[in-house]
Structures are given as C-alpha cells and as structure tokens.
Design a protein around this motif. Structure first.
Motif, PDB file in Angstrom:
ATOM      1  N   PRO A  88      36.719  -0.826 -58.988  1.00  0.00           N
ATOM      2  CA  PRO A  88      36.366  -2.246 -59.136  1.00  0.00           C
ATOM      3  C   PRO A  88      35.176  -2.487 -60.054  1.00  0.00           C
ATOM      4  CG  PRO A  88      36.818  -1.732 -56.840  1.00  0.00           C
ATOM      5  CD  PRO A  88      36.801  -0.422 -57.570  1.00  0.00           C
ATOM      6  N   PHE A  89      34.187  -1.603 -60.025  1.00  0.00           N
ATOM      7  CA  PHE A  89      33.020  -1.784 -60.884  1.00  0.00           C
ATOM      8  C   PHE A  89      33.415  -1.718 -62.348  1.00  0.00           C
ATOM      9  CE2 PHE A  89      29.701   0.279 -63.455  1.00  0.00           C
ATOM     10  CZ  PHE A  89      28.726  -0.711 -63.394  1.00  0.00           C
ATOM     11  N   TYR A  90      34.169  -0.679 -62.736  1.00  0.00           N
ATOM     12  CA  TYR A  90      34.555  -0.520 -64.128  1.00  0.00           C
ATOM     13  C   TYR A  90      35.568  -1.582 -64.558  1.00  0.00           C
ATOM     14  CZ  TYR A  90      32.002   3.853 -64.312  1.00  0.00           C
ATOM     15  OH  TYR A  90      30.991   4.799 -64.286  1.00  0.00           O
ATOM     16  N   ALA A  91      36.378  -2.052 -63.618  1.00  0.00           N
ATOM     17  CA  ALA A  91      37.322  -3.126 -63.941  1.00  0.00           C
ATOM     18  C   ALA A  91      36.569  -4.399 -64.320  1.00  0.00           C
ATOM     19  CB  ALA A  91      38.237  -3.391 -62.751  1.00  0.00           C
ATOM     20  N   GLU A  92      35.530  -4.728 -63.563  1.00  0.00           N
ATOM     21  CA  GLU A  92      34.751  -5.930 -63.844  1.00  0.00           C
ATOM     22  C   GLU A  92      33.938  -5.778 -65.130  1.00  0.00           C
ATOM     23  OE1 GLU A  92      32.709  -7.721 -60.382  1.00  0.00           O
ATOM     24  OE2 GLU A  92      33.859  -6.302 -59.170  1.00  0.00           O
ATOM     25  N   VAL A  93      33.370  -4.606 -65.336  1.00  0.00           N
ATOM     26  CA  VAL A  93      32.605  -4.362 -66.563  1.00  0.00           C
ATOM     27  C   VAL A  93      33.522  -4.434 -67.787  1.00  0.00           C
ATOM     28  CG1 VAL A  93      31.363  -2.602 -67.872  1.00  0.00           C
ATOM     29  CG2 VAL A  93      30.743  -3.040 -65.507  1.00  0.00           C
ATOM     30  N   SER A  94      34.714  -3.866 -67.674  1.00  0.00           N
ATOM     31  CA  SER A  94      35.670  -3.888 -68.788  1.00  0.00           C
ATOM     32  C   SER A  94      36.031  -5.319 -69.171  1.00  0.00           C
ATOM     33  CB  SER A  94      36.943  -3.120 -68.419  1.00  0.00           C
ATOM     34  OG  SER A  94      36.661  -1.757 -68.175  1.00  0.00           O
ATOM     35  N   LEU A  95      36.260  -6.152 -68.158  1.00  0.00           N
ATOM     36  CA  LEU A  95      36.586  -7.555 -68.420  1.00  0.00           C
ATOM     37  C   LEU A  95      35.413  -8.256 -69.109  1.00  0.00           C
ATOM     38  CD1 LEU A  95      38.435  -9.994 -68.165  1.00  0.00           C
ATOM     39  CD2 LEU A  95      37.524 -10.365 -65.853  1.00  0.00           C
ATOM     40  N   GLY A  96      34.201  -7.973 -68.653  1.00  0.00           N
ATOM     41  CA  GLY A  96      33.024  -8.574 -69.259  1.00  0.00           C
ATOM     42  C   GLY A  96      32.853  -8.146 -70.710  1.00  0.00           C
ATOM     43  N   ILE A  97      33.116  -6.871 -70.989  1.00  0.00           N
ATOM     44  CA  ILE A  97      33.009  -6.360 -72.357  1.00  0.00           C
ATOM     45  C   ILE A  97      34.053  -7.011 -73.254  1.00  0.00           C
ATOM     46  CG2 ILE A  97      33.440  -4.305 -73.778  1.00  0.00           C
ATOM     47  CD1 ILE A  97      32.002  -2.676 -71.596  1.00  0.00           C
ATOM     48  N   GLU A  98      35.285  -7.092 -72.775  1.00  0.00           N
ATOM     49  CA  GLU A  98      36.350  -7.689 -73.581  1.00  0.00           C
ATOM     50  C   GLU A  98      36.069  -9.163 -73.861  1.00  0.00           C
ATOM     51  OE1 GLU A  98      41.210  -8.061 -73.762  1.00  0.00           O
ATOM     52  OE2 GLU A  98      40.248  -7.698 -71.820  1.00  0.00           O
ATOM     53  N   THR A  99      35.621  -9.887 -72.843  1.00  0.00           N
ATOM     54  CA  THR A  99      35.346 -11.318 -72.993  1.00  0.00           C
ATOM     55  C   THR A  99      34.249 -11.566 -74.024  1.00  0.00           C
ATOM     56  OG1 THR A  99      36.002 -11.757 -70.700  1.00  0.00           O
ATOM     57  CG2 THR A  99      34.637 -13.419 -71.798  1.00  0.00           C
ATOM     58  N   HIS A 100      33.157 -10.816 -73.913  1.00  0.00           N
ATOM     59  CA  HIS A 100      32.035 -11.022 -74.835  1.00  0.00           C
ATOM     60  C   HIS A 100      32.385 -10.548 -76.239  1.00  0.00           C
ATOM     61  CE1 HIS A 100      27.979 -11.981 -75.869  1.00  0.00           C
ATOM     62  NE2 HIS A 100      27.675 -10.746 -76.212  1.00  0.00           N
ATOM     63  N   ALA A 101      33.131  -9.452 -76.339  1.00  0.00           N
ATOM     64  CA  ALA A 101      33.523  -8.950 -77.654  1.00  0.00           C
ATOM     65  C   ALA A 101      34.398  -9.965 -78.384  1.00  0.00           C
ATOM     66  CB  ALA A 101      34.263  -7.621 -77.506  1.00  0.00           C
ATOM     67  N   ARG A 102      35.297 -10.607 -77.671  1.00  0.00           N
ATOM     68  CA  ARG A 102      36.166 -11.612 -78.282  1.00  0.00           C
ATOM     69  C   ARG A 102      35.348 -12.786 -78.819  1.00  0.00           C
ATOM     70  NH1 ARG A 102      41.652 -11.795 -77.697  1.00  0.00           N
ATOM     71  NH2 ARG A 102      42.625 -10.120 -76.488  1.00  0.00           N
ATOM     72  N   GLN A 103      34.321 -13.155 -78.088  1.00  0.00           N
ATOM     73  CA  GLN A 103      33.451 -14.244 -78.534  1.00  0.00           C
ATOM     74  C   GLN A 103      32.761 -13.904 -79.852  1.00  0.00           C
ATOM     75  OE1 GLN A 103      30.867 -14.690 -75.153  1.00  0.00           O
ATOM     76  NE2 GLN A 103      32.304 -15.975 -74.012  1.00  0.00           N
ATOM     77  N   LEU A 104      32.571 -12.617 -80.106  1.00  0.00           N
ATOM     78  CA  LEU A 104      31.922 -12.162 -81.337  1.00  0.00           C
ATOM     79  C   LEU A 104      32.926 -11.761 -82.417  1.00  0.00           C
ATOM     80  CD1 LEU A 104      28.972 -10.025 -79.903  1.00  0.00           C
ATOM     81  CD2 LEU A 104      29.013 -12.453 -80.489  1.00  0.00           C
ATOM     82  N   GLY A 105      34.219 -11.985 -82.129  1.00  0.00           N
ATOM     83  CA  GLY A 105      35.231 -11.699 -83.140  1.00  0.00           C
ATOM     84  C   GLY A 105      35.808 -10.305 -83.108  1.00  0.00           C
TER      85      GLY A 105
END
Length: 353
Positions: A88-105
């Motif tokens: 669960p920890f890595y699942a949530e971190v992965s989602l956070g990374i993907e979301t923020h990365a998309r915001q930066l293109g």
C-alpha cells in the motif's frame, strides 16, 4: 479590393507559426524562462509563470511535444522502480509520482523489482534501452545507493526511501526523516505512560528500519528503558509478516502494554493476530504504526501512526529528477529529508494507574 487584400494579409499574419522566441520577446524574458514556465519549474514565481502562459494562449502558441523531444533528445518519460506495487505504501507513492509528473509534462513507466537485486538490474537496463529521461528508484535497502551508481551511472536518477546523504553516496535522494520518526513514536508512547514496549518487525538489511529503531531506542534509553526488538527475517514488511510475528509473540505470552510496528502493514497483521487471541486494542494493548497508508484510517482500524507524508515525498522526487533532466546539471547531489508527523487515532491509549 484594397480592403480584401488587407484582410488576407492580416489573416496570414495571424496564421504565422508562433515560436518560443516570439513569446520570449513579447514577455521580455529569455527563451529558457519561457521553457521553464511551460514545464512547471519551481524556479519561477507563480505570477511570472501565469503571465507567460497567458501570453502563450493569446498568441496561439502550443508546445510541439514531438519536436521538443527530438530537439532535446528526450522522451518526456521517466522510469519508476518499486519493490512491489501491491504494498500500500508504494502504491500510494507511485500514484503521487505519476500525478505530479503528468503535471510537469512527463509520463511514468512503472516497474516492480520484486525485492530482487538481479531483477532491479534488469529493469534499469530495460528502462535505459527505452530511452527514459531519468529513473526514480523507490527502495529502502541499504545497497540501493550502490545499485544506482552501478546500474545507471550516466542517467539522471533519484533514490526515494533511503537517506543516501548519511553514507556519503553520490546519489540524489529523498526520504522521510526516519530517525525523527522513531523518536516521535517513542515520545508519544512514553507520554501515554507506557514503559514496556515492543518494536515489531525490524529488518536488519533496511537502512530505513535501522534508523527508525535507532531513534526509538535513543528516546527510551534516556528513560532507562530497553524495548524488546522483534526481528523480521522476511523479504518485506507485509501484513502476513506482521501476523506471523505477532502470533509468535502472543503465543509466548506478551508482557508489553504497547507495540510500535515498523510499518502500518506489520501493524495490520498484529491487529489480526490480536483479534484471534482475544487481545483488545487499545484496552489491553496499544498499537502504533509507521507510514499512514490509506487503510489505517478505515473505521474498523483507526490505527495511530507516524505519517511519512507520501505526497511530499512523491513531489520532491519528481521535482529533483525533472530539474536535473532539464538543466543537465549533474555535478551536485540533492538530499531532501521530509519531517514525519504523528497521526493520533484510537489504537493507542493511556496507561491508567
């Protein structure tokens, strides 16, 4: 006729391809400043970024992602390697990374190493062959800094989960302050009156666990107390591992009034075992976790825990990596540490004299 010719000229003028140089000239800034504004760089003020974006919209400027990729020899894709996305920890971190990365293109290519060194090496090779712009390795193993140096010596990389700065490794890293987290856990349990405490699930191969235990023991040691340390020899800090370790503890007759679990997943396993043994949490035994995974706040769980502040970890890892990619500056290394926070729920109670 003259009016018609003038209208065609005006239309042609408006149809002219607007370049980044045009935007820079109108805004009175450099082309690199325009580029940073469009990529969401934190180096610019929000007011400057908004002004440049507004000018782009007014002038009809659109970023050609393919052209930008070819010119810069970039794909706008970053790789992310986690030990196991089912955690669960890595699942949530992965989602956070993907979301923020998309915001930066940027898009994210997610890979699972299954806690295996050989697989980790192969994944570095796989991502490199697919020309990712950089890699985030999420791993708490004490050898993780060496893996980055060995498997991707020339690629922008960030290590998430291990404080590389403590060992002097030349690696960019982001992590929660695990030492402070261990201290915070001990201070909280002591404030509730607990003196007989077990530390559940220490993994000797994890620098993260070493630091949490060290901080925990430092605070208890000042009070003349020594916690019982229950080692976890499994490959991961899973719910199953927490369940098995706790069953063994309860079978032997648990003398403690509180347990500090090294992760929330271990704590959830301890909860399950306690229920089978008729041990009430928190009436008979207080239980404190570490991570603040999404399940910890569920109504029938309400686990008190140390919050890793996963969104901050994810955003910091992406920000550091993208800044390296876009600046090509690789002579200095960034070590960012996030301070944890105590989340009080109902799994811990005061000792009544």
């Amino acid at each position: 006729m003259e009016r018609s010719v003038r209208s065609r000229k005006e239309a042609a003028s408006h149809m002219r391809h607007v370049t980044i140089k045009d935007i820079a000239r109108i805004a009175g800034v450099s082309t690199s400043t325009v580029s940073r504004a469009l990529s969401g760089s934190k180096e610019l003020s929000e007011a400057t970024r908004e002004r440049i974006v507004k000018i782009c919209n007014e002038q009809g400027y659109r970023v050609n992602a393919l052209a930008r990729s070819l010119i810069r020899s970039r794909t706008n894709v970053i790789g992310l390697i986690v030990p196991e996305v089912t955690n669960p920890f890595y699942a949530e971190v992965s989602l956070g990374i993907e979301t923020h990365a998309r915001q930066l293109g940027y898009n994210v290519m997610l890979c699972n190493s299954q806690q295996d060194t050989k697989t980790t090496e192969e994944l570095f090779g796989f991502l490199t062959s697919h020309q990712v712009d950089g890699i985030i390795l999420a791993n708490s193993h004490s050898d993780a800094p060496r893996w980055i140096q060995q498997f991707a010596p020339h690629l922008p990389t960030v290590l998430l989960g291990t404080p590389a700065s403590l060992s002097g490794d030349e690696v960019n890293s982001v992590c929660v302050d695990n030492l402070a987290g261990g201290r915070l856990a001990a201070e909280y349990l002591l404030s509730l009156g607990h003196r007989s405490i077990a530390y559940l699930g220490h993994r000797s191969g994890s620098l993260t666990h070493q630091l949490r235990l060290r901080g925990f023991m430092e605070v208890l040691g000042k009070e003349g107390l020594t916690p019982t340390v229950i080692e976890n020899t499994a490959d991961s800090s899973s719910i199953g591992a927490g369940y098995e370790l706790s069953r063994k503890l309860f079978n032997e007759g648990c003398p403690h009034t509180a347990i500090f679990a090294a992760t929330d997943s271990l704590a959830l396993g301890a909860m399950q075992a306690a229920d089978e043994f008729g041990i009430s949490i928190p009436d008979d035994l207080s239980l404190l976790g570490f991570d603040n995974i999404i399940y910890s706040s569920l109504p029938k769980i309400t686990l008190s825990t140390i919050d890793q502040r996963k969104s901050l970890l994810a955003e910091a890892a992406v920000d550091i990596l993208t800044q390296i990619i876009e600046s090509d500056e690789r002579d200095e290394f960034t070590h960012r540490m996030i301070r944890p926070a105590l989340i009080r729920r109902s799994s811990c109670a005061s000792i009544v004299d």
